[in-house]
Design a protein around this motif. Structure first.
Motif, short mmCIF file in Angstrom:
data_model
loop_
_atom_site.label_atom_id
_atom_site.label_comp_id
_atom_site.label_asym_id
_atom_site.label_seq_id
_atom_site.Cartn_x
_atom_site.Cartn_y
_atom_site.Cartn_z
N SER A 156 45.86 31.25 52.15
CA SER A 156 45.31 32.09 51.10
C SER A 156 46.39 33.02 50.52
O SER A 156 47.43 32.56 50.09
CB SER A 156 44.11 32.87 51.64
N HIS A 157 46.16 34.34 50.55
CA HIS A 157 47.10 35.29 49.94
C HIS A 157 48.01 35.92 50.99
O HIS A 157 48.75 36.84 50.69
CB HIS A 157 46.31 36.39 49.25
N ASN A 158 47.95 35.43 52.24
CA ASN A 158 48.70 36.07 53.33
C ASN A 158 50.20 35.76 53.24
O ASN A 158 50.61 34.89 52.48
CB ASN A 158 48.12 35.61 54.67
N PRO A 159 51.03 36.50 54.02
CA PRO A 159 52.48 36.26 53.96
C PRO A 159 52.84 34.79 54.22
O PRO A 159 52.05 34.04 54.78
CB PRO A 159 53.02 37.16 55.08
N LYS A 160 54.06 34.41 53.80
CA LYS A 160 54.37 32.97 53.72
C LYS A 160 54.41 32.27 55.07
O LYS A 160 54.25 31.05 55.14
CB LYS A 160 55.68 32.76 52.97
N ASN A 161 54.59 33.02 56.17
CA ASN A 161 54.61 32.36 57.48
C ASN A 161 53.20 32.23 58.08
O ASN A 161 53.06 31.85 59.24
CB ASN A 161 55.52 33.13 58.45
N HIS A 162 52.18 32.58 57.31
CA HIS A 162 50.80 32.44 57.80
C HIS A 162 50.21 31.11 57.32
O HIS A 162 50.62 30.58 56.30
CB HIS A 162 49.91 33.57 57.27
N ASN A 163 49.23 30.62 58.06
CA ASN A 163 48.44 29.50 57.58
C ASN A 163 47.06 29.59 58.22
O ASN A 163 46.82 30.50 59.02
CB ASN A 163 49.12 28.15 57.84
N GLY A 164 46.16 28.69 57.87
CA GLY A 164 44.81 28.79 58.42
C GLY A 164 43.94 27.66 57.93
O GLY A 164 44.43 26.72 57.30
N ASP A 204 36.84 32.23 59.04
CA ASP A 204 37.80 31.13 58.96
C ASP A 204 38.74 31.17 60.17
O ASP A 204 38.46 31.86 61.14
CB ASP A 204 38.61 31.24 57.64
N ILE A 205 39.84 30.42 60.08
CA ILE A 205 40.88 30.46 61.12
C ILE A 205 42.17 30.89 60.42
O ILE A 205 42.49 30.36 59.36
CB ILE A 205 41.05 29.07 61.77
N ARG A 206 42.87 31.85 61.01
CA ARG A 206 44.11 32.34 60.38
C ARG A 206 45.12 32.71 61.44
O ARG A 206 44.74 33.36 62.43
CB ARG A 206 43.85 33.65 59.61
N GLY A 207 46.38 32.35 61.24
CA GLY A 207 47.40 32.76 62.19
C GLY A 207 48.79 32.54 61.64
O GLY A 207 48.97 31.96 60.56
N HIS A 229 56.73 36.66 42.98
CA HIS A 229 55.95 37.76 43.55
C HIS A 229 54.92 37.14 44.46
O HIS A 229 54.67 35.93 44.39
CB HIS A 229 55.29 38.63 42.45
N HIS A 230 54.31 37.95 45.30
CA HIS A 230 53.34 37.39 46.24
C HIS A 230 52.07 36.99 45.50
O HIS A 230 51.63 37.69 44.59
CB HIS A 230 53.04 38.42 47.34
N PRO A 231 51.45 35.85 45.86
CA PRO A 231 50.26 35.42 45.13
C PRO A 231 49.00 36.14 45.60
O PRO A 231 48.14 35.58 46.27
CB PRO A 231 50.19 33.90 45.41
N ASP A 232 48.90 37.43 45.26
CA ASP A 232 47.72 38.23 45.60
C ASP A 232 47.41 39.16 44.44
O ASP A 232 47.97 40.25 44.32
CB ASP A 232 47.99 39.04 46.88
N ASP A 280 55.66 26.71 45.28
CA ASP A 280 56.81 26.99 46.15
C ASP A 280 56.36 27.96 47.24
O ASP A 280 56.10 29.13 46.97
CB ASP A 280 57.95 27.60 45.32
N GLY A 281 56.27 27.46 48.47
CA GLY A 281 55.78 28.25 49.60
C GLY A 281 56.67 29.43 49.96
O GLY A 281 56.30 30.25 50.81
N ASN A 282 57.83 29.56 49.32
CA ASN A 282 58.65 30.76 49.54
C ASN A 282 58.22 31.90 48.63
O ASN A 282 58.71 33.02 48.78
CB ASN A 282 60.14 30.45 49.28
N PHE A 283 57.32 31.64 47.69
CA PHE A 283 56.85 32.63 46.72
C PHE A 283 58.00 33.49 46.18
O PHE A 283 58.07 34.70 46.41
CB PHE A 283 55.76 33.52 47.35
N PRO A 284 58.94 32.83 45.46
CA PRO A 284 60.18 33.53 45.07
C PRO A 284 60.02 34.61 44.00
O PRO A 284 60.92 35.42 43.83
CB PRO A 284 61.05 32.39 44.54
#
Ligand SMILES: [Zn+2]
Length: 478
Positions: free
Chosen positions: A122-130, A32-35, A227-230, A221-225
């Motif tokens: 996906s399950h990456n930290p909130k400042n990631h996208n892909g 995929d593409i992730r950054g 717990h992390h969605p993983d 909520d993209g801040n995942f207030p």
């Protein structure tokens, strides 16, 4: 219906000019593409990716494509820029808005061109996208997109069209047709969407199949207030475990940020690894038809043995989306799954990984036991073994594959060797695995034994061989 707002991204970010930017090559990966946003993946980069995708579409005679995004904070702006680039490159775009990855895969199964792309971290930290991409019913690798970026000519072409579509009802109707749970109202299930995109569909899905639903963190909520969605990390399952126990629920299900993975908690609050709940799913499917079942190299030998006992054909595959999907196709398999919680149903579903759908199929399999057994009772009927979770050792992207090659060439381990992905060694009393991660600068290890002593013995054998063969590595298991 989600409105489409065509915003000029250069207007929003006046300090960013095209001349100052170039595409960061490290974001293009095998699957995929992730950054990180906005440093590595931003509105400019995704515009260039859109042009590359348009080249790919034209090569395959495809004139239209569906797109969507998960619940990340950068999702809407990236999706706007992506749509604009595709339309300007002559592609007709259907924007299905905020969805889970599986909903986008579903749309890419039912639309005319069998093509869809989701913008997801996906399950990456909130400042990631892909981006995860399917063109002409085949996954597209990030590496291929990078090679197409070099072919971009920036010529003026006739613009494509843009429309919006809401696929929720169509998706829910097909899920409810596919899943048949006997006495669904008997099942009380806690659903933890972790504020990820699954929140937009999972609670409704479990209500539609007839279960009693207790919701946790359904608000996207993209801040995942909370717990992390993983769900592969036990620390992210604590709220779910507590809620299952407090509510006397029959089971708990958790999904990752884009809803393509599922985690399972039993009625007694135990976290079940995917290779174990795949045993129940395999039995359920193989009781109706015979065929192949695919699983990745991180899965237990007991799964392999159970599939054989149920007259199925076990097929072990390298870890990773690409490999699992390819192996399912090659063997026309009924089911595929990975230790990470990606489960692919190909018996009466479309063969893509879908967290909420997988959860509903777990309840379906549970409901097939006539005596109302609990999921904990069923899990206790499977062979007891002792296994580590996935363990990691930090290395570098540059040396990880060489370390594995040296290990394969120079190890003195005594057991049956399998090298489809790193090295897996089977012993009479268990097995061990060492491989390079596809997605990060890490070695991935896992060990299983029939007793805790067997498991420690195998782990010690592997680690002492690793220390001997690659003495420069700091062996610190995380
Ligand atoms: Zn995911």
């Amino acid at each position: 219906m989600q409105g489409y707002n065509l915003r000029r991204y250069y207007d929003k970010q006046p300090d960013i000019t095209k001349e100052k930017m170039e595409v960061n090559k490290s974001i293009f990966r095998e699957n995929d593409i992730r950054g990180t946003y906005p440093e590595q993946l931003n509105e400019f980069t995704i515009g260039e990716i859109g042009k590359a995708i348009a080249i790919k579409c034209k090569k395959e005679n495809i004139d239209s494509i569906s797109v969507g995004r998960d619940g990340r904070l950068s999702g809407e702006s990236l999706l706007d820029a992506f749509c604009e680039s595709l339309v300007n490159s002559g592609i007709n775009v259907t924007n299905i808005g905020m969805v889970t990855s599986p909903m986008l895969y579903f749309e890419a199964k039912i639309n005319d061109t069998k093509s869809g792309i989701i913008i997801t971290g996906s399950h990456n930290p909130k400042n990631h996208n892909g981006l995860k991409m399917v063109i002409n019913d085949k996954p597209v690798s990030g590496i291929e997109v990078l090679s197409l970026i070099e072919d971009i000519k920036d010529e003026i072409v006739k613009k494509g069209t843009l429309q919006t579509k809401d696929i929720k009802e169509e998706y829910l109707n097909e899920v409810t047709e596919s899943v048949s749970i006997s006495n669904p109202s008997n099942y009380k299930v806690v659903i933890d969407s972790g504020n990820g995109a699954a929140g937009c569909i999972a609670p409704e899905l479990f209500k539609r199949v007839g279960c009693e639903v207790i919701e946790l963190f359904s608000e996207v909520d993209g801040n995942f207030p909370n717990h992390h969605p993983d769900p592969s990390k036990l620390e992210n399952l604590q709220d779910l475990i507590e809620s299952v126990l407090n509510n006397n629920a029959d089971l708990g299900l958790a999904f990752d940020g884009d809803g393509d993975r599922v985690g399972l908690i039993t009625n007694t609050g135990e976290n079940i690894f995917p290779d174990k709940y795949m045993m129940m799913l395999s039995e359920s499917i193989l009781s109706k038809e015979s065929g192949a079942i695919v699983f990745d190299v991180k899965c237990s030998n007991h799964l392999d043995e159970l599939i054989v006992r149920n007259n199925g054909m076990p097929v072990m595959a390298p870890t990773g989306h690409f490999h699992i999907k390819k192996t399912i196709k090659e063997n026309n398999a009924l089911l595929g799954g990975e230790m990470s919680g990606h489960i692919f149903f190909n018996d009466k579903w479309y063969g893509f990984d879908d967290g909420p759908y997988s959860g509903a199929r777990i309840i379906e399999a549970l409901s097939e036991y006539p005596d109302g057994k609990s999921i904990s009772d069923i899990m206790n009927t499977y062979p007891k073994s002792f296994s580590t979770p996935e363990l990691n050792i930090d290395v570098t992207d540059e040396n990880k594959f060489q370390i594995i090659k040296d290990f394969i060439d120079q190890n003195n381990l005594e057991g049956e060797e399998n090298t489809i992905d790193g090295l897996r060694v089977n012993y009479v009393n268990g097995w061990g695995l060492i491989r390079a991660s596809n997605t990060s600068p890490k070695l991935v290890l896992r060990f299983e034994g029939n007793s805790i002593e067997d498991m420690h013995y195998i782990q010690n054998e592997f680690l002492s061989e690793l220390a001997r063969i690659s003495p420069d590595i700091v062996i610190n298991l995380t």
